[in-house]
Design a protein around this motif. Sequence first.
Motif, PDB file in Angstrom:
ATOM      1  N   ALA A 139       0.222  -1.216   0.196  1.00  0.00           N
ATOM      2  CA  ALA A 139      -0.482   0.006   0.194  1.00  0.00           C
ATOM      3  C   ALA A 139       0.815   1.525  -0.118  1.00  0.00           C
ATOM      4  O   ALA A 139       1.347   1.594   1.373  1.00  0.00           O
ATOM      5  CB  ALA A 139      -2.043   0.027   1.222  1.00  0.00           C
ATOM      6  N   VAL A 140       0.915   1.572  -1.303  1.00  0.00           N
ATOM      7  CA  VAL A 140       1.840   2.663  -1.133  1.00  0.00           C
ATOM      8  C   VAL A 140       1.563   3.722  -2.612  1.00  0.00           C
ATOM      9  O   VAL A 140       0.852   3.631  -3.566  1.00  0.00           O
ATOM     10  CB  VAL A 140       3.579   2.642  -1.615  1.00  0.00           C
ATOM     11  CG1 VAL A 140       3.447   1.347  -2.776  1.00  0.00           C
ATOM     12  CG2 VAL A 140       4.652   3.657  -2.140  1.00  0.00           C
ATOM     13  N   GLY A 141       1.860   5.257  -1.666  1.00  0.00           N
ATOM     14  CA  GLY A 141       0.831   6.662  -3.268  1.00  0.00           C
ATOM     15  C   GLY A 141       1.579   6.748  -3.963  1.00  0.00           C
ATOM     16  O   GLY A 141       1.824   7.420  -5.270  1.00  0.00           O
ATOM     17  N   ASP A 142       3.185   6.771  -3.486  1.00  0.00           N
ATOM     18  CA  ASP A 142       3.883   7.386  -4.723  1.00  0.00           C
ATOM     19  C   ASP A 142       4.330   6.108  -5.543  1.00  0.00           C
ATOM     20  O   ASP A 142       5.282   4.848  -5.730  1.00  0.00           O
ATOM     21  CB  ASP A 142       5.366   7.040  -4.083  1.00  0.00           C
ATOM     22  CG  ASP A 142       6.381   8.142  -4.616  1.00  0.00           C
ATOM     23  OD1 ASP A 142       6.412   9.738  -4.924  1.00  0.00           O
ATOM     24  OD2 ASP A 142       7.107   7.659  -4.992  1.00  0.00           O
ATOM     25  N   ALA A 143       4.076   6.339  -7.115  1.00  0.00           N
ATOM     26  CA  ALA A 143       4.647   5.149  -7.819  1.00  0.00           C
ATOM     27  C   ALA A 143       6.028   4.892  -8.288  1.00  0.00           C
ATOM     28  O   ALA A 143       6.389   3.468  -8.540  1.00  0.00           O
ATOM     29  CB  ALA A 143       4.626   6.038  -9.592  1.00  0.00           C
ATOM     30  N   ASP A 144       6.884   5.586  -7.839  1.00  0.00           N
ATOM     31  CA  ASP A 144       8.669   5.174  -8.010  1.00  0.00           C
ATOM     32  C   ASP A 144       8.474   4.285  -6.639  1.00  0.00           C
ATOM     33  O   ASP A 144       9.658   3.342  -6.997  1.00  0.00           O
ATOM     34  CB  ASP A 144       9.255   6.559  -8.299  1.00  0.00           C
ATOM     35  CG  ASP A 144       9.193   6.675  -9.204  1.00  0.00           C
ATOM     36  OD1 ASP A 144       9.222   6.714  -9.986  1.00  0.00           O
ATOM     37  OD2 ASP A 144       9.635   8.544  -9.061  1.00  0.00           O
ATOM     38  N   ALA A 145       8.271   5.042  -5.763  1.00  0.00           N
ATOM     39  CA  ALA A 145       8.508   4.073  -4.593  1.00  0.00           C
ATOM     40  C   ALA A 145       7.815   2.278  -4.609  1.00  0.00           C
ATOM     41  O   ALA A 145       8.253   1.326  -3.706  1.00  0.00           O
ATOM     42  CB  ALA A 145       8.055   4.537  -2.834  1.00  0.00           C
ATOM     43  N   ALA A 146       6.180   2.768  -4.962  1.00  0.00           N
ATOM     44  CA  ALA A 146       5.778   1.138  -6.085  1.00  0.00           C
ATOM     45  C   ALA A 146       6.672   0.310  -6.374  1.00  0.00           C
ATOM     46  O   ALA A 146       6.265  -0.508  -5.573  1.00  0.00           O
ATOM     47  CB  ALA A 146       4.500   1.413  -5.849  1.00  0.00           C
ATOM     48  N   ARG A 147       7.249   0.622  -7.335  1.00  0.00           N
ATOM     49  CA  ARG A 147       7.922   0.186  -8.549  1.00  0.00           C
ATOM     50  C   ARG A 147       9.367  -0.256  -7.696  1.00  0.00           C
ATOM     51  O   ARG A 147       9.296  -2.076  -7.397  1.00  0.00           O
ATOM     52  CB  ARG A 147       8.462   1.000  -9.682  1.00  0.00           C
ATOM     53  CG  ARG A 147       7.405   0.977 -10.624  1.00  0.00           C
ATOM     54  CD  ARG A 147       7.724   0.998 -11.158  1.00  0.00           C
ATOM     55  NE  ARG A 147       8.281   2.675 -11.498  1.00  0.00           N
ATOM     56  CZ  ARG A 147       7.516   4.054 -11.742  1.00  0.00           C
ATOM     57  NH1 ARG A 147       6.653   3.686 -12.003  1.00  0.00           N
ATOM     58  NH2 ARG A 147       8.177   4.736 -11.236  1.00  0.00           N
ATOM     59  N   SER A 148      10.274   0.483  -6.393  1.00  0.00           N
ATOM     60  CA  SER A 148      10.748   0.052  -5.607  1.00  0.00           C
ATOM     61  C   SER A 148      10.718  -1.984  -4.774  1.00  0.00           C
ATOM     62  O   SER A 148      11.632  -2.154  -4.753  1.00  0.00           O
ATOM     63  CB  SER A 148      11.783   0.678  -4.953  1.00  0.00           C
ATOM     64  OG  SER A 148      12.462   0.239  -4.644  1.00  0.00           O
ATOM     65  N   LEU A 149       9.950  -1.148  -4.039  1.00  0.00           N
ATOM     66  CA  LEU A 149       8.806  -1.962  -3.334  1.00  0.00           C
ATOM     67  C   LEU A 149       8.459  -2.696  -3.422  1.00  0.00           C
ATOM     68  O   LEU A 149       9.263  -4.166  -3.273  1.00  0.00           O
ATOM     69  CB  LEU A 149       7.655  -1.303  -1.551  1.00  0.00           C
ATOM     70  CG  LEU A 149       7.068  -2.360  -1.106  1.00  0.00           C
ATOM     71  CD1 LEU A 149       7.694  -2.648  -0.066  1.00  0.00           C
ATOM     72  CD2 LEU A 149       6.057  -1.290  -0.489  1.00  0.00           C
ATOM     73  N   ILE A 150       7.681  -3.217  -5.082  1.00  0.00           N
ATOM     74  CA  ILE A 150       7.410  -4.299  -5.355  1.00  0.00           C
ATOM     75  C   ILE A 150       8.821  -5.363  -6.037  1.00  0.00           C
ATOM     76  O   ILE A 150       8.387  -6.650  -5.989  1.00  0.00           O
ATOM     77  CB  ILE A 150       6.183  -4.269  -6.459  1.00  0.00           C
ATOM     78  CG1 ILE A 150       5.098  -3.270  -5.864  1.00  0.00           C
ATOM     79  CG2 ILE A 150       6.356  -5.531  -7.464  1.00  0.00           C
ATOM     80  CD1 ILE A 150       3.911  -2.934  -7.355  1.00  0.00           C
ATOM     81  N   SER A 151       9.113  -4.236  -6.648  1.00  0.00           N
ATOM     82  CA  SER A 151      11.167  -5.312  -6.806  1.00  0.00           C
ATOM     83  C   SER A 151      11.202  -6.369  -5.955  1.00  0.00           C
ATOM     84  O   SER A 151      11.859  -7.061  -6.099  1.00  0.00           O
ATOM     85  CB  SER A 151      11.451  -4.310  -7.368  1.00  0.00           C
ATOM     86  OG  SER A 151      13.111  -5.073  -7.654  1.00  0.00           O
ATOM     87  N   LEU A 152      11.490  -5.426  -5.178  1.00  0.00           N
ATOM     88  CA  LEU A 152      11.614  -6.368  -3.881  1.00  0.00           C
ATOM     89  C   LEU A 152      10.865  -7.784  -3.053  1.00  0.00           C
ATOM     90  O   LEU A 152      12.296  -8.763  -3.126  1.00  0.00           O
ATOM     91  CB  LEU A 152      12.485  -5.283  -2.733  1.00  0.00           C
ATOM     92  CG  LEU A 152      14.027  -4.638  -2.405  1.00  0.00           C
ATOM     93  CD1 LEU A 152      13.819  -3.639  -0.696  1.00  0.00           C
ATOM     94  CD2 LEU A 152      14.983  -5.569  -2.693  1.00  0.00           C
TER      95      LEU A 152
END
Length: 409
Positions: free
Chosen positions: A8-21
């Motif tokens: 659950a994250v509102g920032d697109a860049d942060a979301a991509r980084s989190l999902i990648s890990l």
Amino acid sequence: MPTRILPAVGDADAARSLISLLSQLPDAEPVPPVTDSTQLIDTLARLAAESVDELPEVLVVHERIGPVPALELIREVALRFPAVGVVLVTTDTSPGLFAAAMDSGARGLVGLPLGYDELAGRVQAVAQWSKGVRRHLGHGADLFGGAGGTVVTVSGAKGGVGATLAAIQLALAAQASGRSTALVDLDLQTGDVASYLDIQFRRSVVDLAAITDLSPRVLADAVFRHDTGLALLLAPGEGERGEEVTDRAARQILGALRSRYEVVVVDCGAQLSGAGATAVETADTALLLTTPDVVAVRGAKRTVRMWDRLQIRKAEETTVVVNRHTRGTEIQPQLIQRITGTALAGTAIPANFKELQGVVDAGRVHELDHRSTVRQALWALAGELGLVRAQEGNHRAGRGGRGLRRRKE
């Protein structure tokens, strides 16, 4: 079995980084992320309605979620979905923030920038905790509570249109059908629920406003148990104390009630407060009561527009209920619907004050005769909204009346 992880994250860049890990974690199954707090709660509620087993084991909440702040969101998730383990991702890893996150119901905290080892260790530990909780509960939906209860708010287009009476009767109908029901008086300055039910009370909603950990015992101490079985959370006797109930406190209180009762009916009155706005915003169904006269209908239109401007609720997500309706009046329900742009309840409440005068004057509206046309209409409205157990399977009004529109179509 793979561990389902919901980011659950509102920032697109942060979301991509989190999902990648998350995708690199062993036996992990990241599901599509949600981008705001409303989408998150709706997603969890939808999954829980299907089955408790459909819920993700781990929820990873990024500090950039919104519009509800991360800690408040975690608290609501912990109250409504207690077998979902929550991990907070944040740049602030201070002891103070860690303690606040744990108090809110988080099971772990991971610092930014993200590191694989720390994230993997925390997610695996929380996943094991979640699976253990579910084994302990035996996957029992009755213990878990699923999506929590249904919250219905009742607001008046102006003072004197009958919102309090309607709220009481809706709650009585739900309780009489066998559903555990709470009635909340959030008309904080001028609430009349206690007067209509002729009760003397010691505690009120204000007593919960400053409490950060609303345990079942604390909640039970503030609730007044009525002879009808209704659980009442009343407005303060001193109206000026209503200011102590902030929007944040209201969100927490309603979340706690939702987790304990099948139906929560909230009387919001006709004056908008921060607490009332929070209730209307988060309700499954928001009713706006009006009478078929020019002044009240103008008030209804003004209220709907204000809710929309303040992004509390859209017009089409609000359901207008017409009270004191007669066939001879010039302003009929369909005209009110066109003027306000809202959904329209299929049940109109007839004008018959003679039926009400005795019980209103005695402060015992719960004793309204079952043959009363007003009572029959309000209980029929409860059925239309899906508040009574007999119709629970067929009638579950969606957010702000969308279910009503679908049934009509």
